[in-house]
Motif scaffolding. Structure first.
Motif, PDB file in Angstrom:
ATOM      1  N   UNK A 278       0.831  -1.200   0.000  1.00 26.09           N
ATOM      2  CA  UNK A 278       0.000   0.000   0.000  1.00 26.09           C
ATOM      3  C   UNK A 278       0.868   1.254   0.000  1.00 26.09           C
ATOM      4  N   UNK A 279       2.104   1.141   0.519  1.00 27.48           N
ATOM      5  CA  UNK A 279       3.028   2.275   0.536  1.00 27.48           C
ATOM      6  C   UNK A 279       3.607   2.500  -0.858  1.00 27.48           C
ATOM      7  N   UNK A 280       4.185   1.414  -1.449  1.00 31.06           N
ATOM      8  CA  UNK A 280       4.764   1.511  -2.795  1.00 31.06           C
ATOM      9  C   UNK A 280       5.206   0.123  -3.242  1.00 31.06           C
ATOM     10  N   UNK A 281       5.399  -0.082  -4.550  1.00 33.42           N
ATOM     11  CA  UNK A 281       5.927  -1.367  -5.028  1.00 33.42           C
ATOM     12  C   UNK A 281       7.304  -1.681  -4.466  1.00 33.42           C
ATOM     13  N   UNK A 282       8.137  -0.652  -4.272  1.00 36.72           N
ATOM     14  CA  UNK A 282       9.469  -0.887  -3.713  1.00 36.72           C
ATOM     15  C   UNK A 282       9.377  -1.390  -2.280  1.00 36.72           C
ATOM     16  N   UNK A 283       8.552  -0.750  -1.470  1.00 40.71           N
ATOM     17  CA  UNK A 283       8.361  -1.206  -0.097  1.00 40.71           C
ATOM     18  C   UNK A 283       7.788  -2.616  -0.077  1.00 40.71           C
ATOM     19  N   UNK A 284       6.868  -2.908  -0.985  1.00 34.60           N
ATOM     20  CA  UNK A 284       6.288  -4.246  -1.052  1.00 34.60           C
ATOM     21  C   UNK A 284       7.302  -5.305  -1.420  1.00 34.60           C
ATOM     22  N   UNK A 285       8.198  -4.968  -2.355  1.00 34.89           N
ATOM     23  CA  UNK A 285       9.223  -5.924  -2.764  1.00 34.89           C
ATOM     24  C   UNK A 285      10.165  -6.239  -1.611  1.00 34.89           C
ATOM     25  N   UNK A 286      10.566  -5.222  -0.864  1.00 33.65           N
ATOM     26  CA  UNK A 286      11.468  -5.454   0.266  1.00 33.65           C
ATOM     27  C   UNK A 286      10.742  -6.138   1.421  1.00 33.65           C
ATOM     28  N   UNK A 287       9.442  -5.909   1.551  1.00 35.54           N
ATOM     29  CA  UNK A 287       8.660  -6.652   2.538  1.00 35.54           C
ATOM     30  C   UNK A 287       8.596  -8.133   2.160  1.00 35.54           C
ATOM     31  N   UNK A 288       8.412  -8.413   0.880  1.00 34.38           N
ATOM     32  CA  UNK A 288       8.419  -9.801   0.411  1.00 34.38           C
ATOM     33  C   UNK A 288       9.754 -10.461   0.712  1.00 34.38           C
ATOM     34  N   UNK A 289      10.834  -9.710   0.482  1.00 31.55           N
ATOM     35  CA  UNK A 289      12.165 -10.241   0.772  1.00 31.55           C
ATOM     36  C   UNK A 289      12.320 -10.524   2.265  1.00 31.55           C
ATOM     37  N   UNK A 290      11.926  -9.570   3.096  1.00 34.95           N
ATOM     38  CA  UNK A 290      12.033  -9.770   4.537  1.00 34.95           C
ATOM     39  C   UNK A 290      11.197 -10.932   5.027  1.00 34.95           C
ATOM     40  N   UNK A 291       9.978 -11.059   4.504  1.00 31.33           N
ATOM     41  CA  UNK A 291       9.114 -12.155   4.906  1.00 31.33           C
ATOM     42  C   UNK A 291       9.692 -13.498   4.488  1.00 31.33           C
ATOM     43  N   UNK A 292      10.187 -13.584   3.258  1.00 31.79           N
ATOM     44  CA  UNK A 292      10.719 -14.844   2.744  1.00 31.79           C
ATOM     45  C   UNK A 292      11.981 -15.265   3.500  1.00 31.79           C
ATOM     46  N   UNK A 293      12.915 -14.335   3.673  1.00 33.80           N
ATOM     47  CA  UNK A 293      14.170 -14.666   4.341  1.00 33.80           C
ATOM     48  C   UNK A 293      13.955 -14.993   5.818  1.00 33.80           C
ATOM     49  N   UNK A 294      13.036 -14.298   6.457  1.00 36.12           N
ATOM     50  CA  UNK A 294      12.725 -14.600   7.854  1.00 36.12           C
ATOM     51  C   UNK A 294      12.155 -16.010   7.983  1.00 36.12           C
ATOM     52  N   UNK A 295      11.284 -16.380   7.043  1.00 32.01           N
ATOM     53  CA  UNK A 295      10.725 -17.730   7.070  1.00 32.01           C
ATOM     54  C   UNK A 295      11.783 -18.797   6.905  1.00 32.01           C
ATOM     55  N   UNK A 296      12.689 -18.593   5.959  1.00 36.31           N
ATOM     56  CA  UNK A 296      13.757 -19.571   5.722  1.00 36.31           C
ATOM     57  C   UNK A 296      14.687 -19.670   6.929  1.00 36.31           C
ATOM     58  N   UNK A 297      15.124 -18.511   7.432  1.00 37.75           N
ATOM     59  CA  UNK A 297      16.045 -18.486   8.573  1.00 37.75           C
ATOM     60  C   UNK A 297      15.420 -19.153   9.799  1.00 37.75           C
ATOM     61  N   UNK A 298      14.168 -18.800  10.097  1.00 38.27           N
ATOM     62  CA  UNK A 298      13.502 -19.344  11.282  1.00 38.27           C
ATOM     63  C   UNK A 298      13.254 -20.836  11.146  1.00 38.27           C
ATOM     64  N   UNK A 299      12.892 -21.287   9.951  1.00 42.23           N
ATOM     65  CA  UNK A 299      12.651 -22.712   9.732  1.00 42.23           C
ATOM     66  C   UNK A 299      13.921 -23.529   9.934  1.00 42.23           C
ATOM     67  N   UNK A 300      15.070 -22.951   9.617  1.00 45.46           N
ATOM     68  CA  UNK A 300      16.337 -23.664   9.773  1.00 45.46           C
ATOM     69  C   UNK A 300      16.844 -23.631  11.211  1.00 45.46           C
ATOM     70  N   UNK A 301      16.653 -22.498  11.887  1.00 44.39           N
ATOM     71  CA  UNK A 301      17.276 -22.290  13.194  1.00 44.39           C
ATOM     72  C   UNK A 301      16.372 -22.656  14.371  1.00 44.39           C
ATOM     73  N   UNK A 302      15.093 -22.271  14.318  1.00 45.91           N
ATOM     74  CA  UNK A 302      14.227 -22.411  15.488  1.00 45.91           C
ATOM     75  C   UNK A 302      14.058 -23.850  15.971  1.00 45.91           C
ATOM     76  N   UNK A 303      13.734 -24.823  15.093  1.00 43.69           N
ATOM     77  CA  UNK A 303      13.598 -26.194  15.599  1.00 43.69           C
ATOM     78  C   UNK A 303      14.889 -26.720  16.243  1.00 43.69           C
ATOM     79  N   UNK A 304      16.032 -26.384  15.663  1.00 42.23           N
ATOM     80  CA  UNK A 304      17.310 -26.810  16.236  1.00 42.23           C
ATOM     81  C   UNK A 304      17.533 -26.167  17.601  1.00 42.23           C
ATOM     82  N   UNK A 305      17.272 -24.853  17.694  1.00 39.53           N
ATOM     83  CA  UNK A 305      17.442 -24.152  18.968  1.00 39.53           C
ATOM     84  C   UNK A 305      16.478 -24.697  20.017  1.00 39.53           C
TER      85      UNK A 305
END
Length: 240
Positions: free
Chosen positions: A205-232
């Motif tokens: 809703x802010x801008x396509x650029x903000x949306x793209x970086x939000x997509x990046x943050x959401x995707x990378x957070x999901x990958x990182x958490x899926x790899x680290x959280x169960x092990x921790x």
């Protein structure tokens, strides 16, 4: 036909639960626009409240509803993958910031899980609740798998996801103004990293650029958490 018999007849097919979900979604979007799109009351929250009230009024149990509407979660995967298109469109901007993003991500994603766990632990929450809120900042398809793996409740997780997304959409903008941050890339990344899909919708809703970086943050957070959280979780020995 008695009300209970009618309800049993309607709920005999998953189409009833799916229809309720879609109707709540459409009505939630309509009300959201009528309310002039307040950040503190997104359409997904309105739809959830309407759906919860409907289930309570008609007497349909949540377990029955979730089982019948469960196949809709299959669509979450393709919807998440589709966010790769704005990522591709903003690839030059992402490449320019790959170093600070690489440093920021593990710190921010870890804090996103730890602060909620710390607050819940201080308040005396049970291991089940701790396991249910640990993945609260991760997009739903990944968060559900993580929560099942570490022994949490998916129902509690979904509530935590909703609260987290709504709070992120409301407060990231306020924090950005307070800290005088105007870079849409930073704001979008923060929205996606902390607020998963709801934060990403707000970023677009802010801008396509903000949306793209939000997509990046959401995707990378999901990958990182899926790899680290169960092990921790295994290393610290929390039993749900």
């Amino acid at each position: 036909m008695p009300a209970n018999a009618l309800l049993n007849t309607l709920s005999a097919t998953p189409l009833f639960a799916v229809g309720l979900t879609l109707a709540a979604f459409l009505l939630g979007n309509l009300l959201f626009k009528r309310f002039r799109k307040p950040t503190w009351l997104p359409a997904i929250l309105i739809a959830s409240l309407l759906l919860a009230a409907t289930l309570a009024v008609i007497g349909l149990s949540y377990d029955t509803y979730r089982q019948d509407a469960g196949w809709l979660t299959i669509l979450l995967g393709p919807a998440t993958v589709a966010l790769g298109m704005p990522l591709y469109q903003q690839l030059p901007h992402i490449r320019a910031l790959w170093q600070p993003l690489t440093i920021c991500l593990p710190i921010a994603a870890t804090l996103a899980a730890c602060y909620a766990l710390l607050i819940a632990w201080v308040l005396g929450s049970s291991p089940l609740i701790l396991a249910s809120i640990a993945a609260k900042s991760v997009t739903a398809p990944i968060a559900i798998g993580i929560t099942e793996q570490i022994g949490g409740s998916v129902a509690l997780l979904l509530g935590a996801l909703l609260i987290t997304g709504v709070a992120t959409a409301a407060f990231v903008g306020l924090a950005a103004r307070f800290l005088k941050i105007e870079d849409e890339r930073i704001i979008g990344f923060a929205l996606g990293l902390n607020g998963h899909a709801i934060g990403t919708v707000r970023a677009f809703e802010i801008s396509p650029t903000a949306g793209a970086f939000a997509s990046l943050g959401m995707s990378l957070t999901g990958i990182f958490t899926a790899l680290i959280l169960p092990l921790a979780w295994r290393l610290i020995g929390v039993d749900g």
